[in-house]
Design a protein around this motif. Sequence first.
Motif, PDB file in Angstrom:
ATOM      1  N   PRO A 165      57.428  50.908 100.612  1.00  0.00           N
ATOM      2  CA  PRO A 165      56.695  51.988 101.292  1.00  0.00           C
ATOM      3  C   PRO A 165      55.299  52.185 100.720  1.00  0.00           C
ATOM      4  O   PRO A 165      54.987  53.195 100.090  1.00  0.00           O
ATOM      5  N   GLY A 166      54.447  51.252 100.956  1.00  0.00           N
ATOM      6  CA  GLY A 166      53.102  51.371 100.420  1.00  0.00           C
ATOM      7  C   GLY A 166      52.111  50.575 101.243  1.00  0.00           C
ATOM      8  O   GLY A 166      52.468  49.914 102.228  1.00  0.00           O
ATOM      9  N   ALA A 167      50.861  50.609 100.849  1.00  0.00           N
ATOM     10  CA  ALA A 167      49.807  49.884 101.548  1.00  0.00           C
ATOM     11  C   ALA A 167      49.993  48.386 101.354  1.00  0.00           C
ATOM     12  O   ALA A 167      50.655  47.948 100.404  1.00  0.00           O
ATOM     13  N   PRO A 168      49.419  47.567 102.234  1.00  0.00           N
ATOM     14  CA  PRO A 168      49.502  46.114 102.060  1.00  0.00           C
ATOM     15  C   PRO A 168      48.948  45.690 100.695  1.00  0.00           C
ATOM     16  O   PRO A 168      47.864  46.113 100.294  1.00  0.00           O
ATOM     17  N   GLY A 169      49.692  44.876 100.017  1.00  0.00           N
ATOM     18  CA  GLY A 169      49.299  44.424  98.689  1.00  0.00           C
ATOM     19  C   GLY A 169      49.822  45.266  97.550  1.00  0.00           C
ATOM     20  O   GLY A 169      49.832  44.823  96.401  1.00  0.00           O
ATOM     21  N   SER A 170      50.255  46.487  97.846  1.00  0.00           N
ATOM     22  CA  SER A 170      50.743  47.353  96.772  1.00  0.00           C
ATOM     23  C   SER A 170      52.105  46.895  96.244  1.00  0.00           C
ATOM     24  O   SER A 170      52.423  47.136  95.082  1.00  0.00           O
ATOM     25  N   ARG A 171      52.902  46.249  97.098  1.00  0.00           N
ATOM     26  CA  ARG A 171      54.209  45.757  96.638  1.00  0.00           C
ATOM     27  C   ARG A 171      54.039  44.718  95.530  1.00  0.00           C
ATOM     28  O   ARG A 171      54.693  44.798  94.485  1.00  0.00           O
ATOM     29  N   GLN A 172      53.143  43.749  95.741  1.00  0.00           N
ATOM     30  CA  GLN A 172      52.921  42.726  94.728  1.00  0.00           C
ATOM     31  C   GLN A 172      52.402  43.336  93.431  1.00  0.00           C
ATOM     32  O   GLN A 172      52.809  42.939  92.330  1.00  0.00           O
ATOM     33  N   LEU A 173      51.510  44.310  93.562  1.00  0.00           N
ATOM     34  CA  LEU A 173      50.939  44.943  92.373  1.00  0.00           C
ATOM     35  C   LEU A 173      52.007  45.721  91.600  1.00  0.00           C
ATOM     36  O   LEU A 173      52.071  45.644  90.369  1.00  0.00           O
ATOM     37  N   PHE A 174      52.821  46.456  92.328  1.00  0.00           N
ATOM     38  CA  PHE A 174      53.876  47.246  91.681  1.00  0.00           C
ATOM     39  C   PHE A 174      54.844  46.354  90.923  1.00  0.00           C
ATOM     40  O   PHE A 174      55.166  46.619  89.747  1.00  0.00           O
ATOM     41  N   PHE A 175      55.294  45.288  91.566  1.00  0.00           N
ATOM     42  CA  PHE A 175      56.290  44.432  90.914  1.00  0.00           C
ATOM     43  C   PHE A 175      55.660  43.515  89.862  1.00  0.00           C
ATOM     44  O   PHE A 175      56.359  43.031  88.965  1.00  0.00           O
ATOM     45  N   TYR A 176      54.358  43.280  89.941  1.00  0.00           N
ATOM     46  CA  TYR A 176      53.693  42.571  88.845  1.00  0.00           C
ATOM     47  C   TYR A 176      53.832  43.361  87.548  1.00  0.00           C
ATOM     48  O   TYR A 176      54.234  42.822  86.507  1.00  0.00           O
ATOM     49  N   TYR A 177      53.483  44.645  87.610  1.00  0.00           N
ATOM     50  CA  TYR A 177      53.558  45.459  86.395  1.00  0.00           C
ATOM     51  C   TYR A 177      55.014  45.696  85.972  1.00  0.00           C
ATOM     52  O   TYR A 177      55.306  45.802  84.774  1.00  0.00           O
ATOM     53  N   ALA A 178      55.925  45.754  86.935  1.00  0.00           N
ATOM     54  CA  ALA A 178      57.339  45.888  86.578  1.00  0.00           C
ATOM     55  C   ALA A 178      57.828  44.640  85.845  1.00  0.00           C
ATOM     56  O   ALA A 178      58.544  44.736  84.830  1.00  0.00           O
ATOM     57  N   MET A 179      57.444  43.464  86.322  1.00  0.00           N
ATOM     58  CA  MET A 179      57.816  42.212  85.656  1.00  0.00           C
ATOM     59  C   MET A 179      57.180  42.111  84.273  1.00  0.00           C
ATOM     60  O   MET A 179      57.808  41.669  83.310  1.00  0.00           O
ATOM     61  N   LEU A 180      55.915  42.507  84.186  1.00  0.00           N
ATOM     62  CA  LEU A 180      55.222  42.484  82.902  1.00  0.00           C
ATOM     63  C   LEU A 180      55.926  43.388  81.899  1.00  0.00           C
ATOM     64  O   LEU A 180      56.146  43.008  80.741  1.00  0.00           O
ATOM     65  N   ALA A 181      56.292  44.590  82.323  1.00  0.00           N
ATOM     66  CA  ALA A 181      56.972  45.526  81.426  1.00  0.00           C
ATOM     67  C   ALA A 181      58.327  44.992  80.995  1.00  0.00           C
ATOM     68  O   ALA A 181      58.716  45.116  79.822  1.00  0.00           O
ATOM     69  N   LEU A 182      59.055  44.377  81.916  1.00  0.00           N
ATOM     70  CA  LEU A 182      60.373  43.842  81.573  1.00  0.00           C
ATOM     71  C   LEU A 182      60.259  42.663  80.609  1.00  0.00           C
ATOM     72  O   LEU A 182      61.037  42.549  79.651  1.00  0.00           O
ATOM     73  N   ALA A 183      59.286  41.777  80.838  1.00  0.00           N
ATOM     74  CA  ALA A 183      59.088  40.648  79.927  1.00  0.00           C
ATOM     75  C   ALA A 183      58.686  41.135  78.537  1.00  0.00           C
ATOM     76  O   ALA A 183      59.171  40.611  77.512  1.00  0.00           O
ATOM     77  N   ALA A 184      57.804  42.137  78.462  1.00  0.00           N
ATOM     78  CA  ALA A 184      57.398  42.693  77.168  1.00  0.00           C
ATOM     79  C   ALA A 184      58.579  43.351  76.469  1.00  0.00           C
ATOM     80  O   ALA A 184      58.758  43.192  75.254  1.00  0.00           O
ATOM     81  N   ALA A 185      59.395  44.082  77.218  1.00  0.00           N
ATOM     82  CA  ALA A 185      60.568  44.720  76.625  1.00  0.00           C
ATOM     83  C   ALA A 185      61.551  43.674  76.103  1.00  0.00           C
ATOM     84  O   ALA A 185      62.157  43.848  75.034  1.00  0.00           O
ATOM     85  N   THR A 186      61.704  42.584  76.831  1.00  0.00           N
ATOM     86  CA  THR A 186      62.586  41.501  76.380  1.00  0.00           C
ATOM     87  C   THR A 186      62.078  40.892  75.082  1.00  0.00           C
ATOM     88  O   THR A 186      62.846  40.667  74.139  1.00  0.00           O
TER      89      THR A 186
END
Length: 339
Positions: A165-186
């Motif tokens: 539920p966001g503007a075009p391109g916001s999905r990729q941006l949101f999940f980029y930072y989610a992936m980054l946070a998960l990789a850093a936490a790992t």
Amino acid sequence: MNPQPRRTHQLESAVAATPASWLAILGVLAGALGATLAPWLFAAITTQLAFLWLMVLFALTWDVMGGQMGYNSFGNIVFFGVGAYVCAVAQRDLGLGYFPGLATGVGLAALAATGVALALGPAMLGLRGHYFAIGTLGLGIAFADAAAGWSFIGAGSGMTLPLFPGAPGSRQLFFYYAMLALAAATLLALRWLYARPFGLALNAIRDDEEKAEALGLYTTRCKILAWCICALFLGMAGALTGNLVGFIDPRELAFAGATFGVWMVVMAILGGKGTLWGPVIGAMLFHLTQELFWTYLLNWQRVALGMLIVLIVVLFPTGIMGWLREYRARHGGVPGRAA
């Protein structure tokens, strides 16, 4: 005894180590800044950058078993696929809305993947060597075929995730930072675990499991716990990846043993398995090379990637970190610096 000489020596050592410490801190800060700004500087390849952090997580979690403990697993992709499907089903059936459903799905994916590892661990981790590797390879194939035949999760037609539920391109941006946070936490979680007695237990199993058992180490418990740790992070990664892509295919994404399952091993070997930073370096180099192949070697990219995998296994058996250790042992320093 006068403690002054010892204190003076400790102070001198601290002062001598300060430049290297500052360089390490600056390197970490520069890397963090670059990772934060990357999707804004290279907006056209945000999805590929998000997959970079997925590759880092793949290599790190595989190395827990294959590098630190010496158990070469080809079945870690099972936990990734379980996480992807569990999150997708939770988002589809719970009716919580996108973000509450996503958060709930990620948590359930982590629990489900860990539960699968806990259930399979006693049987699978009783195997050793090639038998364990072949058994885990069979697990990945079995789960892929089961998912492809189960209509509740779309069977071979796959499963579509809810729209972001966001503007075009916001999905990729949101999940980029989610992936980054998960990789850093790992990375941080594994760094903490390796510095504890649990890390020594994993290395003892790798070096000589029989002697470790004779000394009183509960090796089966340690192996199951290590597999559950891998499953925990892989389950969450599967949940996020399914939403990033927007579609889950049982063989091409969820249980992609021929691609993701093999790449986990190759990336850890390239960087240097059994180390903390080796899998990170290997994943970044491998992903960059793979994307270049996909861009400039159209129709030949899989041939080139297969040749790259062969070269990595043949020419870099100890990986980049292993080569650096050997160089230091021979020359008493690091490349580019006088011994």
